[in-house]
Motif scaffolding. Structure first.
Motif, mmCIF file in Angstrom:
data_model
loop_
_atom_site.group_PDB
_atom_site.id
_atom_site.type_symbol
_atom_site.label_atom_id
_atom_site.label_comp_id
_atom_site.label_asym_id
_atom_site.label_seq_id
_atom_site.Cartn_x
_atom_site.Cartn_y
_atom_site.Cartn_z
ATOM 1 N N ALA A 1 -42.419 20.971 -11.426
ATOM 2 C CA ALA A 1 -43.349 21.732 -12.262
ATOM 3 C C ALA A 1 -44.548 20.833 -12.576
ATOM 4 O O ALA A 1 -44.494 19.980 -13.461
ATOM 5 C CB ALA A 1 -42.665 22.190 -13.540
ATOM 6 N N ASN B 1 -35.733 22.897 -22.043
ATOM 7 C CA ASN B 1 -34.955 21.772 -22.550
ATOM 8 C C ASN B 1 -33.515 22.173 -22.887
ATOM 9 O O ASN B 1 -33.004 21.868 -23.961
ATOM 10 C CB ASN B 1 -35.633 21.148 -23.777
ATOM 11 N N GLY C 1 -37.115 25.938 -14.141
ATOM 12 C CA GLY C 1 -36.913 24.597 -14.706
ATOM 13 C C GLY C 1 -36.075 24.718 -15.961
ATOM 14 O O GLY C 1 -35.166 25.533 -16.015
ATOM 15 N N PHE D 1 -34.309 22.223 -17.347
ATOM 16 C CA PHE D 1 -33.190 21.279 -17.411
ATOM 17 C C PHE D 1 -33.506 20.253 -18.495
ATOM 18 O O PHE D 1 -34.512 19.537 -18.415
ATOM 19 C CB PHE D 1 -32.988 20.599 -16.047
ATOM 20 N N GLU E 1 -37.124 24.271 -10.235
ATOM 21 C CA GLU E 1 -38.436 23.640 -10.445
ATOM 22 C C GLU E 1 -38.488 22.893 -11.777
ATOM 23 O O GLU E 1 -39.214 23.284 -12.688
ATOM 24 C CB GLU E 1 -39.545 24.697 -10.360
ATOM 25 N N HIS F 1 -44.908 16.923 -20.139
ATOM 26 C CA HIS F 1 -45.485 17.787 -21.177
ATOM 27 C C HIS F 1 -46.084 16.916 -22.293
ATOM 28 O O HIS F 1 -45.934 17.226 -23.482
ATOM 29 C CB HIS F 1 -44.432 18.761 -21.735
HETATM 30 C C1 LIG Z 1 -42.580 28.708 -14.610
HETATM 31 C C2 LIG Z 1 -42.138 27.357 -15.069
HETATM 32 N N1 LIG Z 1 -41.372 26.603 -14.238
HETATM 33 C C3 LIG Z 1 -40.964 25.371 -14.592
HETATM 34 C C4 LIG Z 1 -41.291 24.822 -15.824
HETATM 35 C C5 LIG Z 1 -40.802 23.443 -16.148
HETATM 36 O O1 LIG Z 1 -40.023 23.383 -17.259
HETATM 37 P P1 LIG Z 1 -39.268 22.021 -17.636
HETATM 38 O O2 LIG Z 1 -40.279 20.962 -17.656
HETATM 39 O O3 LIG Z 1 -38.703 22.301 -18.984
HETATM 40 O O4 LIG Z 1 -38.224 21.802 -16.596
HETATM 41 C C6 LIG Z 1 -42.060 25.564 -16.725
HETATM 42 C C7 LIG Z 1 -42.410 25.009 -18.032
HETATM 43 O O5 LIG Z 1 -43.031 25.565 -18.871
HETATM 44 C C8 LIG Z 1 -42.495 26.864 -16.339
HETATM 45 O O6 LIG Z 1 -43.250 27.615 -17.152
#
Ligand SMILES: Cc1ncc(COP(=O)(O)O)c(C=O)c1O
Length: 415
Positions: A58, A194, A230, A232, A273, A371
């Motif tokens: 991501a 998370n 995502g 995780f 992702e 982030h």
């Molecule tokens: C569509 C999508 N995929 C993946 C992620 C990645 O999330 P994370 O960093 O919590 O794994 C996000 C985070 O906002 C998202 O909006």
């Protein structure tokens, strides 16, 4: 007594101390070794049960090109959510999927030119995509009706979330896409943020596979891929546990076998992702204490702020803190570690027990690799900080310079 999670407190202390001697604070610093280890841990856990498992990163979590190069070189594609994320993916020779929401026609045109596959947030976007030329492959982000996460403010699915095709409308969305000439299909969800509960991933994937199964029954579609998104989780507090990826992958294997048999589906390629899990604990925000003020509480003001790392201000998120130049084991005192913006939520830690902090001390904020910079901003006209990388060979490399005041006003035409 609760155990301290080594993933949270981990720090390449000598390299960061070297960086503090050489560079002006505040800055972000990332460790290549750890990014690569996280990529491998994630990929290998799933490949054990899904030999064709295809991970994406991501890009929104950390867009530094040096970081992206490392992640792409570990075999990850990109999960892009904007024109700029599509652009940088193409620029670095990456590949991947674009998941926007409420996407405009020019943005669709741009991301398609960047060679990314499309993952639509809603079937109402089909006419726009058709106008630009229907791609052979198309995926939909589905809202499967449930969501989970460490923060209630991060609602990613269910009736109050703005994302995804409602699961009740999935068959219709694919029917329309098929009628428009799409021949290869993906299905996607992103429901959690998370998440530290292993069982959740199997629960929600079982739902998504059932939705895919219903689409297959209704339309005869076989899916090329299923992307479980995502979310995780990583431990932010020393008392939190590290996510057991091996358990998640094993449970997903069971769910895949059961659902594919139930619906007579060909097994789609599993994709995911993650952002946070790959880079969060491989990055630190480093600042120095500028002022210690004893008022109703002790406030230690550092030269970084919520503009660098907005998570505590936005989500009241916890970030572990180390005072680099003070011994860990000695006396401790309660302190609020704050930034310099005129917002009272510009506080990295509240009433935190830390070694007594003095002016000039180095404050290291952990879990700042995802982030963090990417979510940063210029409020109060504060400048974005530099980013450094600790390379595999242990060298310190500048991977983004700090912003200047001129950078800030360049777009106004002022010289
Ligand atoms: C569509 C999508 N995929 C993946 C992620 C990645 O999330 P994370 O960093 O919590 O794994 C996000 C985070 O906002 C998202 O909006």
């Amino acid at each position: 007594m609760s155990r301290t999670n080594p993933h949270v407190v981990y720090l390449p202390k000598a390299a960061i101390a070297r960086a503090v001697r050489r560079f002006k604070t505040p800055f972000f610093i990332y460790e290549e070794k750890r990014i690569r280890a996280n990529c491998r841990r994630f990929r290998d856990a799933f490949r054990r049960h899904f030999p064709t498992f295809t991970p994406l990163f991501a890009v929104k979590a950390n867009t530094n090109p040096a970081v992206l190069k490392i992640v792409f070189s570990e075999g990850f594609g990109a999960d892009a959510s904007s024109e700029a994320e599509a652009w940088i993916t193409k620029k670095l020779g990456g590949w991947g999927l674009y998941t926007g929401n409420y996407t405009t026609e020019p943005e669709f045109r741009f991301v398609q030119r960047c060679g990314l596959r499309l993952n639509l947030d809603d079937a109402s976007m089909l006419p726009t995509v058709a106008r630009l030329g229907m791609p052979r492959f198309l995926s939909f982000r589905i809202n499967p009706g449930i969501s989970r996460g460490g923060m209630t403010s991060l609602l990613l699915a269910g009736p109050n979330a703005k994302y995804g095709v409602p699961h009740e409308e999935a068959v219709d969305a694919y029917r329309r896409a098929k009628a428009l000439g799409v021949t290869r299909f993906g299905i996607h969800m992103m429901t959690g943020s998370n998440v530290l509960n292993e069982g959740y991933f199997a629960e929600v994937t079982a739902r998504l596979l059932a939705i895919a199964g219903r689409v297959k029954r209704a339309l005869g579609i076989e899916f090329d891929c299923i992307n479980i998104g995502g979310g995780f989780g990583v431990p932010y507090r020393p008392t939190e546990k590290t996510l057991a990826l091996a358990r998640i992958a094993k449970e997903l294997r069971r769910v895949f076998d059961a659902r594919c048999a139930e619906f007579g589906m060909r097994e789609p390629t599993l994709m995911a992702e993650p952002g946070r899990l790959i880079t969060a604990d491989a990055g630190w925000l480093v600042g120095r204490v500028a002022v210690v003020k004893k008022s109703y509480k002790t406030f230690a003001g550092i030269d970084a702020g919520m503009n660098d790392l907005p998570r505590p201000a936005i989500y009241d998120a916890y970030h572990h803190i180390t005072v680099l130049n003070r011994p860990l084991g000695g006396r401790k005192a309660r302190v609020n570690i704050v930034g310099r913006l005129c917002e009272n939520n510009d506080q990295f830690a509240k009433d935190r027990l830390l070694p007594p902090v003095g002016v000039g001390d180095t404050i290291v904020i952990h879990n700042a690799g995802a982030h963090a910079y990417a979510m940063g901003h210029n409020y109060n006209n504060r400048l974005r900080s530099a980013e450094y990388l600790i390379t595999r060979a242990g060298a310190l490399k500048k991977v983004r310079r700090a912003e200047t005041i001129a950078d800030l006003f360049r777009t106004t035409g002022l010289r």
